[in-house]
Enzyme design. Sequence first.
Site, PDB file in Angstrom:
ATOM      1  CB  ALA A 111     -20.882 -25.173  29.654  1.00 41.16           C
ATOM      2  NE  ARG A 112     -22.143 -31.880  25.526  1.00 40.62           N
ATOM      3  CZ  ARG A 112     -22.152 -32.886  24.417  1.00 40.62           C
ATOM      4  NH1 ARG A 112     -21.275 -33.463  24.056  1.00 40.62           N
ATOM      5  NH2 ARG A 112     -23.401 -33.311  24.054  1.00 40.62           N
TER       6      ARG A 112
ATOM      7  CG  ASP B  31     -28.795 -19.895  38.270  1.00 33.59           C
ATOM      8  OD1 ASP B  31     -30.045 -20.274  38.627  1.00 33.59           O
ATOM      9  OD2 ASP B  31     -28.255 -20.640  37.521  1.00 33.59           O
TER      10      ASP B  31
ATOM     11  N   GLY C 268     -24.500 -28.702  31.368  1.00 33.99           N
ATOM     12  CA  GLY C 268     -25.569 -27.700  31.479  1.00 33.99           C
ATOM     13  C   GLY C 268     -26.499 -27.250  30.114  1.00 33.99           C
TER      14      GLY C 268
END
Length: 650
Positions: A78-79, A188, A75
């Site tokens: 972050a992975r 979100d 994202g």
Amino acid sequence: MSSKRPLQPLNDVHLNKANVPPLTAKTPIKGSVTKPEAGKKKKREKLSSLCKTPPSIVKNRHGRGYRRGHFLGEGGFARCFQMKDDTGRTFAAKTVAKASIKNEKTKTKLLSEIKIHKSMSHPNIVEFIDCFEDDVNVYILLEICPNQSLMDLLKTRKILTEAEARYFMVQIIGAVKYLHRRKVVHRDLKLGNIFFDPQMNLKIGDFGLATIINSAHPKRYTICGTPNYIAPEVLGGKEVGHGFEVDIWAIGIMLYAMLFGKPPFQAKDVQVIYERIKTNDYKFPPDSTVSLEARQLIRDMLSTDPYQRPSLDQILNYDWFKCGAFPSHVTVESLKQKPKHLAFITKEESMINLANCKQMVGINDVPKHPVEILRTDLESERPKTLLPHSLSPDNNKNKYKEVSPVNIKPYKSKISNQLSKAKYDNKMVLMLSESLSTTLKNIKDIESGQLQPNPELLQRPQLVSKWVDYSNKHGFAYQLSNNSIGVLFTEGHTVLKFQNRDDIYLILPDEECGWKVDHFAPEEMPKSLTNEMQVIEFFDKYMTAHLSDVSSDTTSIQNAGIFLRRYTRDDNGIMFELSNGSYQFNFKDHHKIVISDYGHYITHITPNKEIETLPLDYVLENGNFYETADDYFTVKYNFMKHALREKLSI
């Protein structure tokens, strides 16, 4: 048997089937750098690119190891990697580079996300497993959702049926209502943040923008979210402020997208999207066959004025949820094509399926304690670490576990005296506790060889043969193997009748003995029971027409004094507590196990309706049933004992 198993090879998780956005199929190489081409402007580096590939074995602070698997996606910061523990369970590890946490604001944001997500416990929210760190990364370990997201589903299917959308909407609303009860606004919600678990239930994930709304902070002012889903009041920034209503708006956007194939304000230019949102500039496609009821619900949820939008409870009362088919579940067939069985769902079935779905997602649950962010959650006690002690240990997750009280309500009908709730509730709880204590003590004595049940007294237990959970409106209906039909009404009383007989039994809470059973012949039937009798007749006809018996064995003792005292539903199945000291567990794999006669005997019913009843010590000595062995008997037996102990502790 050793509790540790050797590490098994990780199974592939397809990149478009995990609870993260799928972007690439290759695991990034640690420290790799790509030079920009000459003459081209260097793009702004994503914070997620600072995340180093975790080592092959990652350990938490208690030394528990997780084996890194495939790279799943990334994202904005972050992975995500697949992780597997030494028991074989697979998780998704959201991995954040410490180098990307450059100030206190960013740190506070991450720790708030962890605290909020960690405190969640709902069947339609991605489960938080653990969080820990090493020298370079912070790891947030989450339940893995292997069946894609709603966004992936829509990309494949283009549009969904209204029946599927109804089912998905109830699950989403149940999870969001849980969040709002706990004073959390997600901020979100979008198709890409809602994932499918192995059973195709929806799970809300990604709490990176979640925040708490309370009396100290009645509104928030940060402009955040995903462009297509942002509510107009969010775009107002500090001039306006926003609250829980932004999630209602996002749900409306998702419903529009599911039924019409794309979000209502979509455009190539983000500024155009924002202008359309501010002016409420959207239309329904003229060639669409979507119902008028669905369009009306969307219009109301997408009201520019947040206070004109319906509440979550009001949404579920819209005609759209009652005017068409409502499935009992969704299968993986939906991932690729329109399900074939939707056309065969009757109106009667839809009504019950809707009620069951509401029950499963906790629409009518009691309010939960609000989430609080404490100073200790945002401060680290140790140098060079990021996660405070209050957040990082995986063994303190029980700190946030919600324990529900025994939910028995007083009966307030004309036929009942106005009893003291505190008195008879305590008596009922005492009776339930005594039954559980006796059963658990007998099981313990049988396991240790101090008690041997008499095989000559062996008899088949009464079974809950059929059931319908309609507690959203009336109550829990069931049929026992002695052909009695009962309804445990939401008010706490039970009405029981036998098929082909006109007399009934009324079971009321009682302050002296816990429960009082009254028998009425047809000519003695109180008029105040007219409504209850109509409900029983309805369920009797429904279960006869639509449900099959749990067992092919119809022989049983005709004992009219047996009734359902309490039931519990969770992710593993359903547990019934009967008045004769039997505990029936219906597991999701369609095996059923009954512990009867206060732990002396145990019964197994297979998915093929084969039935075997034995003294408990026979089964324990053999390690399984004899004629109807269950491959997972040991696991289920331990689970049942745990469930009984947990009930006793509550």
